[in-house]
Design an enzyme around this catalytic site. Structure first.
Site, PDB file in Angstrom:
ATOM      1  N   ASP A 244      -7.617   0.744   5.837  1.00  0.00           N
ATOM      2  CA  ASP A 244      -6.346   0.724   5.027  1.00  0.00           C
ATOM      3  C   ASP A 244      -6.626  -0.541   3.998  1.00  0.00           C
ATOM      4  OD1 ASP A 244      -3.120   1.236   5.442  1.00  0.00           O
ATOM      5  OD2 ASP A 244      -3.615  -0.464   3.983  1.00  0.00           O
TER       6      ASP A 244
ATOM      7  N   GLN B 207       7.342   5.693   4.578  1.00  0.00           N
ATOM      8  CA  GLN B 207       6.204   6.302   3.990  1.00  0.00           C
ATOM      9  C   GLN B 207       6.224   6.070   2.419  1.00  0.00           C
ATOM     10  OE1 GLN B 207       6.465  10.501   4.812  1.00  0.00           O
ATOM     11  NE2 GLN B 207       4.221  10.675   3.983  1.00  0.00           N
TER      12      GLN B 207
ATOM     13  N   VAL C  35       2.866   7.024   0.731  1.00  0.00           N
ATOM     14  CA  VAL C  35       1.930   7.874   0.265  1.00  0.00           C
ATOM     15  C   VAL C  35       2.225   9.400   1.113  1.00  0.00           C
ATOM     16  CG1 VAL C  35      -0.526   8.669   0.176  1.00  0.00           C
ATOM     17  CG2 VAL C  35      -0.011   6.242   0.011  1.00  0.00           C
TER      18      VAL C  35
ATOM     19  N   HIS D 248      -0.335  10.993   7.329  1.00  0.00           N
ATOM     20  CA  HIS D 248      -1.520  10.042   7.825  1.00  0.00           C
ATOM     21  C   HIS D 248      -0.968   9.353   8.956  1.00  0.00           C
ATOM     22  CE1 HIS D 248       0.710   8.101   4.587  1.00  0.00           C
ATOM     23  NE2 HIS D 248       0.717   6.808   5.513  1.00  0.00           N
TER      24      HIS D 248
ATOM     25  N   HIS E 252      -1.605   5.767  11.135  1.00  0.00           N
ATOM     26  CA  HIS E 252      -2.128   4.563  11.109  1.00  0.00           C
ATOM     27  C   HIS E 252      -2.571   4.187  12.447  1.00  0.00           C
ATOM     28  CE1 HIS E 252       0.140   2.997   7.379  1.00  0.00           C
ATOM     29  NE2 HIS E 252       0.767   3.922   7.719  1.00  0.00           N
TER      30      HIS E 252
HETATM   31  P1  AMP Z   1       2.728   4.648   4.513  1.00  0.00           P
HETATM   32  O1  AMP Z   1       3.304   3.421   3.714  1.00  0.00           O
HETATM   33  O2  AMP Z   1       2.863   4.608   5.918  1.00  0.00           O
HETATM   34  O3  AMP Z   1       2.795   5.666   3.554  1.00  0.00           O
HETATM   35  O4  AMP Z   1       0.824   4.423   4.456  1.00  0.00           O
HETATM   36  C1  AMP Z   1       0.232   4.098   3.304  1.00  0.00           C
HETATM   37  C2  AMP Z   1      -0.764   3.338   3.368  1.00  0.00           C
HETATM   38  O5  AMP Z   1      -1.982   3.671   2.541  1.00  0.00           O
HETATM   39  C3  AMP Z   1      -0.478   1.676   3.340  1.00  0.00           C
HETATM   40  O6  AMP Z   1      -0.633   1.273   4.454  1.00  0.00           O
HETATM   41  C4  AMP Z   1      -1.392   1.405   2.141  1.00  0.00           C
HETATM   42  O7  AMP Z   1      -1.873   0.147   2.199  1.00  0.00           O
HETATM   43  C5  AMP Z   1      -2.421   2.352   2.123  1.00  0.00           C
HETATM   44  N1  AMP Z   1      -3.165   2.614   0.946  1.00  0.00           N
HETATM   45  C6  AMP Z   1      -2.647   2.842  -0.096  1.00  0.00           C
HETATM   46  N2  AMP Z   1      -3.493   3.034  -1.111  1.00  0.00           N
HETATM   47  C7  AMP Z   1      -4.655   3.131  -0.464  1.00  0.00           C
HETATM   48  C8  AMP Z   1      -6.229   3.243  -0.669  1.00  0.00           C
HETATM   49  N3  AMP Z   1      -6.586   3.359  -2.027  1.00  0.00           N
HETATM   50  N4  AMP Z   1      -6.943   3.022   0.276  1.00  0.00           N
HETATM   51  C9  AMP Z   1      -6.869   2.781   1.316  1.00  0.00           C
HETATM   52  N5  AMP Z   1      -5.500   2.743   1.854  1.00  0.00           N
HETATM   53  C10 AMP Z   1      -4.499   2.688   0.793  1.00  0.00           C
END
Ligand code: AMP
Ligand code: ZN
Length: 114
Positions: A30, A94, A96, A100, A102
């Site tokens: 992450d 969420q 993204v 996924h 974590h």
């Molecule tokens: P969520 O908020 O549960 O949708 O998790 C999305 C996660 O993606 C967050 O913890 C971000 O820090 C992570 N994230 C966003 N962009 C990237 C990236 N380019 N590479 C790695 N992690 C990312």
């Protein structure tokens, strides 16, 4: 899904620190780690949210949990304990829209989460 950042990482169009990859699944660090170990494990197939999971995805999701098991052992957080969590939609946190999981560990995690 060209505007999906996780699809871009999967396609190798965006940089990431990959910790695991096979035909169906990828895991990478992450970018904003919330614990000493913070990986994201996801299917390569673009599934927007947990609500879009189909019966046919059961094996894939089971496979993701096996990879979480493997990575937790590899990172030596298995015995102390760790967390696997998936946020769904806005109130669930969420940010993204590509499903996924974590994998968090390496410190004492609080419960309930914020
Ligand atoms: P969520 O908020 O549960 O949708 O998790 C999305 C996660 O993606 C967050 O913890 C971000 O820090 C992570 N994230 C966003 N962009 C990237 C990236 N380019 N590479 C790695 N992690 C990312
Ligand atoms: Zn995607």
């Amino acid at each position: 899904m060209e505007d999906c950042i996780f699809c871009q990482i999967i396609a190798g169009e965006m940089e990431s620190e990959i910790v695991y990859e096979d035909e169906d699944v990828i895991a990478f660090k992450d970018i904003e780690p919330q614990a000493p170990v913070h990986f994201l494990i996801l299917p390569k197939k673009h599934i927007p949210t947990l609500l879009d999971l189909k019966e046919e995805d059961n094996k894939l999701i089971g496979h993701i949990y096996q990879i979480a098991n493997q990575l937790a052992r590899q990172e030596e957080i298995a015995e102390d304990g760790f967390r696997v969590v998936s946020n769904c939609n806005e109130a669930g946190g969420q940010t993204v829209d590509h499903i996924h999981y974590h994998l968090l560990g390496g410190r004492n995690l609080q419960w309930p989460p914020g």
